[in-house]
Scaffold this motif. Structure first.
Motif: not given
Length: 393
Positions: A231-246, A302-311, A313-315
């Motif tokens: 109900d809450r999870m959005r692509i933005k949150h994957y992007h935020d977590l991917g950015t942290f990891l980067f 992880l430079l790629s925004r597309r990969i950070k927003q793909d659950p 590939k990020l996983t």
């Protein structure tokens, strides 16, 4: 009652069964080769403790900063932090085998090496045991308070609990960084007591963050298909977590290279030996693997925004980071026992698997026992209100 998926209980059973099976194999190995058992156990313990401590650290970061990424991962992070008191029990084999692991515990050793003798006021058995008790007492207290207050807020909705958690988290992050630094000296750096590095402790803390982020990405992806996270999870949150990891990948690379550059520039025998052991006799291939697969490849991916927003590939990237984190700890620890040749003993694999099975079973137990997201935190509307308006608008 909780809204945790039933499959978490299935995971817990499987983790526990695997942990028990590997523990039996490890116990057999301990009987026939106790020295190797302690060495392998140390590698596994340090690896899984890094995830638990990293979870606690990011829980405190969330309380200080807020944000939707923290709410969708908070129960995962809290469940990881909740295991810290149990890790204190799992540390007992290291304390029992310290004379097999640490050369400075030999009473004859300081007289043979002047630098070790100089460090004797710090590196002695009594003070080592006292520090270990203090580390786990501090970490366990912070973890228990954070998880208890969070669960209490779900029951009562008391907004003052948010203030308590934030008040603890500010100094708590500083205390965590300091104690983790000293723990890295005690458990890992002192395996080679003549060696020292002022950057080593921060590398240790950053490695905790990398492991915890990767772990939380894997689990939030596994749970994102069902309410309440769906109900809450959005692509933005994957992007935020991917950015942290980067960011943590880059920070690890910066600190690792800085340590190497400083030691190379100083060209002191007692410092250079650490890298000499890890860049010869087959260990140089592991070092190269870390450069390529813990920095270069994750950095480019992880430079790629597309990969950070793909659950998906990020996983996959998160799974890889967890694997390479183990290789890194192996490279830190194993050459202290086998500097003249690259070697992997079967207990080097079984010990982490045994500890991991038990740790993951504890983690799943806690995760299943409560709501998968905070339900009455007063910051929820602030974190998700604008997002929901945009989503439905």
């Amino acid at each position: 009652m909780t809204n945790a998926p039933a499959r978490i209980g299935l995971y817990r059973s499987r983790f526990l069964a695997a942990g028990a099976a590997f523990s039996v194999a490890l116990a057999v190995g301990a009987v026939f080769d106790p020295v190797q058992f302690y060495q392998s156990y140390l590698i596994g313990f340090i690896y899984w403790l890094s995830i638990a401590l990293g979870c606690m650290g990011f829980t405190m970061v969330h309380h200080l900063t807020g944000g939707g990424w923290g709410f969708v991962t908070r129960r995962i992070l809290e469940a990881g932090a909740w295991t810290i008191p149990f890790m204190a029990l799992l540390a007992l084999p290291i304390l029992l085998g310290m004379h097999q692991l640490y050369p400075w515990t030999d009473l004859q050793e300081p007289s043979a090496h002047g630098l070790i003798e100089h460090k004797a006021p710090y590196l002695n058995v009594s003070f080592f045991l006292i520090r270990n008790v203090l580390y786990f007492a501090i970490w366990s207290t912070m973890a228990i308070l954070l998880t208890r207050w969070s669960a209490e807020q779900d029951r009562t909705g008391d907004p003052s609990l948010t203030i308590r958690q934030r008040f603890l988290s500010g100094p708590g992050i500083v205390v965590y960084a300091l104690t983790a630094t000293f723990a890295s000296v005690d458990w890992v750096m002192s395996l080679e007591p003549e060696w020292f590095s002022t950057i080593y402790g921060m590398l240790f803390v950053v490695s905790h963050g990398m492991a915890a982020l990767a772990f939380s990405i894997i689990w939030v992806r596994a749970l994102a298909g069902r309410p309440p996270i769906s109900d809450r999870m959005r692509i933005k949150h994957y992007h935020d977590l991917g950015t942290f990891l980067f960011a943590f990948v880059m920070l690890w690379a910066y600190l690792a290279f800085s340590q190497f550059l400083i030691i190379w520039s100083a060209n002191l025998a007692e410092e250079a030996s650490w890298y000499i052991y890890r860049t010869h006799h087959g260990w140089e291939y592991v070092a190269l693997l870390l450069i390529v697969f813990q920095f270069a490849l994750p950095f480019l991916i992880l430079l790629s925004r597309r990969i950070k927003q793909d659950p998906v590939k990020l996983t996959r990237m998160a799974y890889w980071i967890l694997l390479i984190r183990f290789v890194d700890f192996f490279w830190w620890i194993k050459p202290a026992f086998s500097p003249e040749s690259f070697s992997v003993h079967w207990m080097d694999i079984v010990a982490p698997a045994a500890i991991g099975g038990v740790w993951l079973a504890l983690f799943a137990t806690r995760l299943q026992s409560q709501e998968l997201m905070p339900t009455r935190d007063p910051r929820l509307d602030e974190a998700f209100g604008q997002q929901e308006a945009l989503h439905h608008g």
